[in-house]
Structures are given as C-alpha cells and as structure tokens.
Design an enzyme around this catalytic site. Structure first.
Site, short mmCIF file in Angstrom:
data_model
loop_
_atom_site.label_atom_id
_atom_site.label_comp_id
_atom_site.label_asym_id
_atom_site.label_seq_id
_atom_site.Cartn_x
_atom_site.Cartn_y
_atom_site.Cartn_z
N SER A 218 58.51 29.51 17.32
CA SER A 218 57.78 30.06 16.18
C SER A 218 58.00 31.58 16.12
O SER A 218 59.14 32.03 16.00
CB SER A 218 56.30 29.68 16.26
OG SER A 218 55.63 29.91 15.05
N GLU A 332 56.50 19.76 10.67
CA GLU A 332 56.08 21.16 10.84
C GLU A 332 54.90 21.51 9.94
O GLU A 332 53.97 22.21 10.34
CB GLU A 332 57.25 22.10 10.51
CG GLU A 332 58.46 21.97 11.40
CD GLU A 332 58.36 22.78 12.67
OE1 GLU A 332 57.32 23.41 12.91
OE2 GLU A 332 59.35 22.77 13.44
N HIS A 426 54.43 21.31 14.24
CA HIS A 426 54.79 22.60 14.82
C HIS A 426 54.17 22.72 16.21
O HIS A 426 53.02 22.37 16.40
CB HIS A 426 54.25 23.69 13.89
CG HIS A 426 54.77 25.06 14.14
ND1 HIS A 426 56.09 25.41 13.94
CD2 HIS A 426 54.14 26.20 14.52
CE1 HIS A 426 56.25 26.69 14.19
NE2 HIS A 426 55.08 27.19 14.56
#
Length: 522
Positions: A218, A332, A426
C-alpha cells in the site's frame, strides 16, 4: 531512549518452536555502539529490536532530514520494540495479542531478525516499509514480525518512518531553512536513512549489503516505487517487492504527486489555523497538537528527494533498473468502503470529475444503472485499477531491462469470529507472505500451505531475483505479452489463464493515465 516493548511481548509475536540456537552472537557492534539482542519465539532466530538509525526527530530536529545517531558507551538493550511514530488510534489489539507500543516523536528505530550462521553468511536482506496511508503503521506490528522469513534464510529489517504532519508536511519556511528549497518528504528521508544504515551495518547480522530487497504494501509500495525515481536511492537496494501500491497513487488519484508549491500553500494555511506565526512556533507546539492539526501532504515533488514527478521519470524510462515482484488483490475495493456502499449518483459524479469527456466510456465498462450496480462497479473498478497499477510497474521495469514477476492474490482468508468477510481484500496477502497466521483467526490447512508457498516465493526472489524454487509451482516471468503472466495466489497457485483485468479495462486505464501525463483530463 530505551525501547519499551517487553521481551515477553516480543516472544508472543510468533509461536514456532525450533531446536537450534541462534548463531549470530547476542551482542553485536554497529557503527554507533554495542547492542544486546534476544532470541525470538524460536531459539534459532536472533532478534535485535529498537535500534536507532537516526537521532530523535524532536525539538529543532522536527521536520529536518534524519540526523546521525549519537554514539553510546556500554551495551544498549535491543530486546524490545521502540515507540511507534505519532499517529491516531488503531483500535484495540487482536484478542490475546500484546498491546502495541505507545506513540512518540522519538520513533526512528528499526528491528532485525536473523538466523545467519555467522557474520560472513551474506544472506539476502529484506527491508519492510509498512502501509497505512502515510498516517499509520509501525515496524513493530506483530503481523510484520520477520521471524518466519528469517527462518527461510533472509535477514529481515522492519523500521518506523515519520507519518502524517510529522513526516509529510511542507512549509515555505522549512523549504528556505533546508538550504535546498525543499520540504515535505521527511518520511521518505527516514526510509532512505534506514537503507543507508543497512548498507553500513547489516553485515554484522549476517546480511549482504549488496543484496537488499525493499518490500512494502500500500503506502509502503508507493514510497518504495517513488524511490525508484529518486537519485538519493541509487545503490541502496537491488530489488523491489511492491504489494497493492505503486507511484501511480491509489485508485481515484490523479497519478501525479503533489507539487511543492501546493504542499507549501496547504502547510502555511494549516500553520495559520494552529495559531503558529513562525516555524519556531510550530516546533514549540506539543506533538499531540501537531498530530490533530496538521494533515499529511503525501509524497511531494520537492526538488531534492524527488527532483521530478515519478510519473515523468517512469514515462521517460529513467527510473532505477531493479528487478521487481508486484501484484494486487482480487477484492481491494472492499477495504476502502468507508462511507458505505456506493450510490449511482456518487459513482457517476466521481467518473465525471475524473474522466471528463471520457466518463461515458468508463461507465460503459463499469455501469451504474442502479445503486446496486454502481456498488458492484465501484468494487470492480477499484480492484481493476490496483491491478492495472501493478502491471504498469512490472511493464515499466521490463522496458528498462529488468525482470518482473506479477501476482494476483485471490485467497479469501477466514474471517475472525464476529466479523464479516471482506474477501481477498487490501492487506489480506500480508499474513501469508510474512507467514504470520496470527491467533484469533480460524486458519485452515489451506491457509497454512499458501503461507508457506508465498513466503518461500518472497524469500527466493530476495535471494536471486527469481521467486521459483524446489517444490513450488512454476511462476512465469512477466513479459510484454501480458496474457497469462500473472501468478494467481489463491485456493490454487498457478499462472492465470484469463487476463485479469480484461484487455479492455487495462486499455482504458492506460489511456486515462496517458492523458494525465499529457496534461489533460484523465
């Protein structure tokens, strides 16, 4: 400052028993003094925690480039993690887990896990940069514990970097004070200082300073890939693993980094709101007031760490030529639904703002005829844009002569008791690639097998630039022909047979990005 995370809490990070004792001695000497480490949960792992890699960024050092660590006499305790950098609350810890270290401005510390048989072992080094939107995270989080990767032959380093208004704050006075007319990227400079520390010191832990892999997820992936465009990072690492984050910014962004002028303007306005008439006033403010009152400017094209926007550097094929392993997750978007499900009105409005006259093309691919359809399209487009970003990174490195390996993570982990599943969302891959399936989740044998496979791929890539190894499904190298290049990491581990996202969707985001680089609407 003495670290404050107890050895007992460190041992609770992992519960894998081993027979042999760690071979790196309990005491090692780094360039600033002598350290005393401890064993991990397994006695064949040596852990050195809370090692300072820069002076405390407090007082006059607030919003300055990391300063050298003062040498200490005697033996410094390195058996406990140090404070996290200033950040907001992250909620209660997982049931049974130790409480997180407190926060402090005095936070520039790193941690090393090693199973090297000697200081001459030249094991591959893996340096982790955590995610958290540049506003949260720490190298001491249990899910980032490096023990299980170290047991596969890597020397693992995790670190803290300044966050939010402490790490990414620009101001005209700071730019003038710097002597370089630059401000804003203090968190990036912290990461650079940690990589420089690794170059000087990792040999004593059995690591090879000529074989360093930067890996992150990320915001960590964004930071690392932005460093591929920074002259300051030249020679500091040899490979990159980027997970669900690249220089192109998260979905919904412009694909371009913030400019120094805009960041300075925002910083000056924020300082005024805090009642600070000068830089001295700002530095005199308590840390808690800075935390509440100054927002992160994110990565800034500051003219020093980043002389040019990373997007321009990559477009001109001038980034550092390093091999890359990169990928994203199937679901995600589920992680980012902070305001609840999308509505058709909100989704179409966002499409219009982002893509202008090309909004109808986007909505033809991701329709929004109803709220339910708009929410499905939001989730699909969000995940597709993440996947597109990581393919662009892989393609960019291949185009400069490096090798690349691409993955697509699809495993839906079991949800902790009382929580709904968010799919292969995610961050979901982090538990598997670190091989840290922590207590509190009903993991299955399939999860444990995937964690063993993924952690082996990650360490193999750090060792040689190729994730493949004995007993592992063959992972094809990425090529200009994108079809079938991604390795699916899920219930089955195998190369994809159908391009995900589709060529139509990839082409749309390619065109939108090209318009951004050309200075037009996406």
């Amino acid at each position: 400052m003495k670290p404050i995370y107890s050895r007992a809490a460190v041992v609770l990070l992992l519960a894998v028993a081993g027979e042999a004792a760690a071979d790196i001695p309990e005491q090692v000497r780094v360039d600033s003094g002598l350290l005393k480490g401890t064993t991990g949960a397994s006695p064949d792992v040596r852990l050195f925690a809370g090692i300072p890699f820069a002076a405390p960024p407090t007082g006059e050092n607030r919003w300055k480039e990391p300063q050298p660590v003062a040498h200490w006499d005697g033996v410094r305790d390195a058996t406990a993690f140090a404070p996290r950098c200033m950040q907001g609350g992250g909620g209660p810890p997982r049931e049974g887990a130790p409480p997180p270290p407190p926060t402090s401005e005095d936070c520039l510390y790193l941690n090393v896990w090693t199973t090297a048989p000697s200081a001459d072992a030249k094991q591959p080094v893996m340096v982790w940069i955590y995610g958290g939107g540049f506003t949260g995270g720490a190298g001491s989080e249990p899910r980032y514990g490096g023990e299980n990767l170290a047991k596969k032959g890597a020397v693992v380093v995790t670190l803290n970097y300044r966050l939010g208004g402490f790490g990414f704050f620009a101001h005209p006075e700071l730019s003038r004070e710097s002597g370089r007319n630059a401000s804003g990227n203090y968190g990036m400079m912290d990461a650079l200082a940690a990589f420089e520390w690794v170059q000087r010191n990792i040999k004593v832990f059995g690591g090879d300073p000529d074989n360093v892999t930067a890996f992150g997820e990320s915001a960590g992936g964004i930071l690392i890939t932005a460093l591929l465009a920074s002259p300051r990072a030249d020679g500091l690492f040899d490979r990159v693993i980027a997970q669900s984050g690249a220089w192109t910014s998260p979905p919904g962004g412009t694909g371009l980094a913030n400019t120094l002028a805009r960041a300075e303007e925002a910083g000056a306005a924020a300082a005024k709101e805090l009642g600070a008439a000068s830089l001295a006033d700002l530095r005199a403010k308590p840390a808690d007031e800075i935390l509440r009152g100054l927002r992160s400017a994110g990565i800034v094209v500051d003219g020093y760490v980043l002389p040019e926007d990373p997007a321009r550097v990559f477009a001109a094929a001038r980034q550092h030529k390093v091999d890359v392993l990169a990928g994203s997750n199937k679901d995600e978007g589920a992680f980012f639904q902070f305001g609840g499900p999308q509505t058709a009105e909100r989704f179409t409005g966002t499409a219009s703002r982002r893509f202008g006259t090309h909004a109808n093309e986007f909505l033809g691919i991701y329709p929004a005829g109803s709220d339910e359809e708009a929410n499905r399209s939001y989730l699909a487009s969000f995940s597709d844009e993440f996947a597109w970003q990581m393919r662009v990174l892989a393609r960019s490195q291949v185009e400069v002569g490096a090798s690349a390996y691409l993955y697509y993570f699809t495993r839906v982990p079991p949800a902790p008791p009382g929580r709904p599943s968010r799919g292969a969302t995610h961050v979901a891959e982090v538990a598997y690639m670190f091989n840290n399936l922590l207590d509190g989740t009903p993991w299955t044998d399939a999860d444990r097998a995937l964690a063993e496979t993924m952690s082996s791929y990650w360490v193999n890539f750090a060792r040689s630039g190729n994730p493949n190894g004995p007993g592992l499904p063959e992972w094809p190298e990425y090529s200009a022909d994108e079809a079938g290049n991604a390795m699916v990491l899920g219930d089955r581990v195998e190369p994809e047979t159908i391009l995900t996202p589709s060529a139509t969707r990839l082409d749309f985001f390619d065109s939108a990005y090209a318009r951004t680089l050309a200075g037009g609407t996406q």
